[in-house]
Design a protein around this motif. Sequence first.
Motif, short mmCIF file in Angstrom:
data_model
loop_
_atom_site.label_atom_id
_atom_site.label_comp_id
_atom_site.label_asym_id
_atom_site.label_seq_id
_atom_site.Cartn_x
_atom_site.Cartn_y
_atom_site.Cartn_z
N GLN A 94 0.83 -1.21 0.00
CA GLN A 94 0.00 0.00 0.00
C GLN A 94 0.86 1.26 0.00
O GLN A 94 0.52 2.26 -0.64
CB GLN A 94 -0.92 0.01 1.22
N PHE A 95 1.98 1.20 0.70
CA PHE A 95 2.89 2.34 0.77
C PHE A 95 3.42 2.70 -0.62
O PHE A 95 3.33 3.84 -1.06
CB PHE A 95 4.04 2.01 1.73
N SER A 98 0.52 3.67 -3.10
CA SER A 98 -0.04 5.00 -2.78
C SER A 98 0.85 6.10 -3.34
O SER A 98 0.36 7.06 -3.96
CB SER A 98 -0.17 5.18 -1.27
N LEU A 99 2.15 5.96 -3.10
CA LEU A 99 3.06 7.01 -3.57
C LEU A 99 3.15 7.03 -5.09
O LEU A 99 3.30 8.09 -5.70
CB LEU A 99 4.44 6.85 -2.92
N LYS A 101 0.68 6.39 -7.08
CA LYS A 101 -0.55 7.04 -7.56
C LYS A 101 -0.34 8.55 -7.70
O LYS A 101 -0.94 9.19 -8.55
CB LYS A 101 -1.70 6.79 -6.58
N LEU A 102 0.50 9.09 -6.83
CA LEU A 102 0.74 10.53 -6.87
C LEU A 102 1.57 10.96 -8.08
O LEU A 102 1.78 12.14 -8.31
CB LEU A 102 1.43 10.99 -5.56
N HIS A 103 2.04 9.97 -8.84
CA HIS A 103 2.77 10.26 -10.09
C HIS A 103 1.83 10.22 -11.29
O HIS A 103 2.29 10.25 -12.43
CB HIS A 103 3.91 9.26 -10.28
#
Lengths: 308, 270
Positions: A94-95, A98-99, A101-103
């Motif tokens: 998930q870590f 999640s990060l 996805k921010l790209h």
Amino acid sequence: MKPIVETKNLSKWYGNVLGLSDVTLQIEPGITGILGPNGAGKSTFLKLITGQIKPNIGTVKIKGQKIWNNYRLFSIIGFCPEQDFFYEEITGWQFVTSLLKLHHFSESEVETRAQKALEIVELVEDKDRVIRSYSHGMRQRLKFAQAIAHDPEIIVLDEPLSGLDPLGRRKIIHLIKSYKGEGRTIIVSSHVLPEIEAMTKRIILIHQGKIFAQGDIHYIRDLIDTHPHIISIKCSNARQLASKFIQQDYVLKVHFSSSNDSLLIETNNRDKLFSLLPSLFIENKIEVDEITSPDDNLQAVFDYLVGK
Amino acid sequence: MNQKNTGRLSFFLDSVKNVYSIFLSMGRRAKKTKIFFLFSFLPVVIAFIIKFNQIFSGRGKIQGIYIFSNLIVVFYLQFLILILALFFGTSVASEETEGQTLIYLTTRPISKSAIVLGKYSAYTTLVILMMSVGVLLSFLILNVNNLGNFSLYKILLRDVVVLGLGLICYTAFFTFLGAFLKKSIIVGLVFSFGWENVIQYFPGSTQRFSIIHYLKSLLPAPRTGRFSFLMFRLEPSPTGTAIFMLFLITVIFLCLACILFSQKEYILED
């Protein structure tokens, strides 16, 4: 070659404390090691070149663009911080996803990239465990995974080997070196010279917030080799061993401890002395309890180099 | 030029949406959310005790909806939504700096404003859900013998909307406070139970400097009864003005939070 990272008269203070002073340098593609004792200003430098903090004086440019508040540059930058902090209640998978996805990657691309990054750092089997349950080595590798998952052109690694066991260290060093051949710019900091030596020959020495030297690692190696080195040997017959050492021209001084069970040898050729030790011990049947080098750290070398 | 701006806006909104989905998912699992979810059940417990007492003591003269309205003002409007908004709003910025996880967000190709707005939206959604579940349960318990009366559901809906507006507005204010101050919780408590609880009772225009004034303006005129003093000296603003002011306060504090978070240098301790 065109520099990827350029800093000009870069200075940073934390209140009255100097973090970095007047640093002007250029970093080209390849692996560059930032070397310096604890508190030298390595992390401050890395935070400045990744736009985490603002310089008081000077400029930082990444590929010709200012970094502070220029979030678009982060599509080509991956940063692995030194601090061991995470969103503890989520899983490793998930870590990383999640990060990613921010790209702005698509859902399927997020999953593919996360899987690949976790495979690289060998965390696939543990990806569904919550981060809180990870060992220190796993956490270090997870930090590394989030820094490389989006396939960045510039990778900045702040003390990526700290606290790792020898095997973990080897794995991370191998990973970092594997990125070298892909035309990327990798900037890695450490306070341990052999760690940097294992990754690159190109180093920048930072001491007390200033660039002390930069260039090929052989330069610092030569400086270290001329630095008189103290080695402590705790053994069964210290006096007999001392008599053997005193005959060597690279041994400058020999001292005994108060209990007479160990001796301190000062040498200007550490490598030669170490190569002599095994034969001396065997020929003279000396039982060795401990060999230590009290000043075998970067701080001692820097203190010597700056003439303290 | 317009196309470029549209592209920028859609990139920004996409960033907000991504941050929102990440923190809604993380927030749902967080220990803090579980604790506050339980905490938000406090009025439900009180409603249960009141109803239990009414049924078994045989003194059931007071209407359930009357007790429910008082519960909304006493527990929700003046206490619970403030606590929820304070702890979730301030944590938008402070949990990233205190937990030193900010670095993972600020090294992504998203603006810092998108981080603030995405987290704010996620946490506001969470607190509204928490509040709504508690309000609904309290309503059902207190009106268990009158659930066929559909006019009561209008009251329920109105109260949920007013509390929701309160959470939206307070969370925006506390988001700003969290981005601005290190010890934002203490200042937030003083604001919640000092400023808001005092200023609202001031006569004339002074009461308009509190958020709760506009929330109470959206509720019906006070009835007489034990808790009517909580509406004491209310000189309500018109409904339209109250909604506009709540919207304006939300926008202003969210903008300030975004600007502050973008410009402020957060130095994380080594």
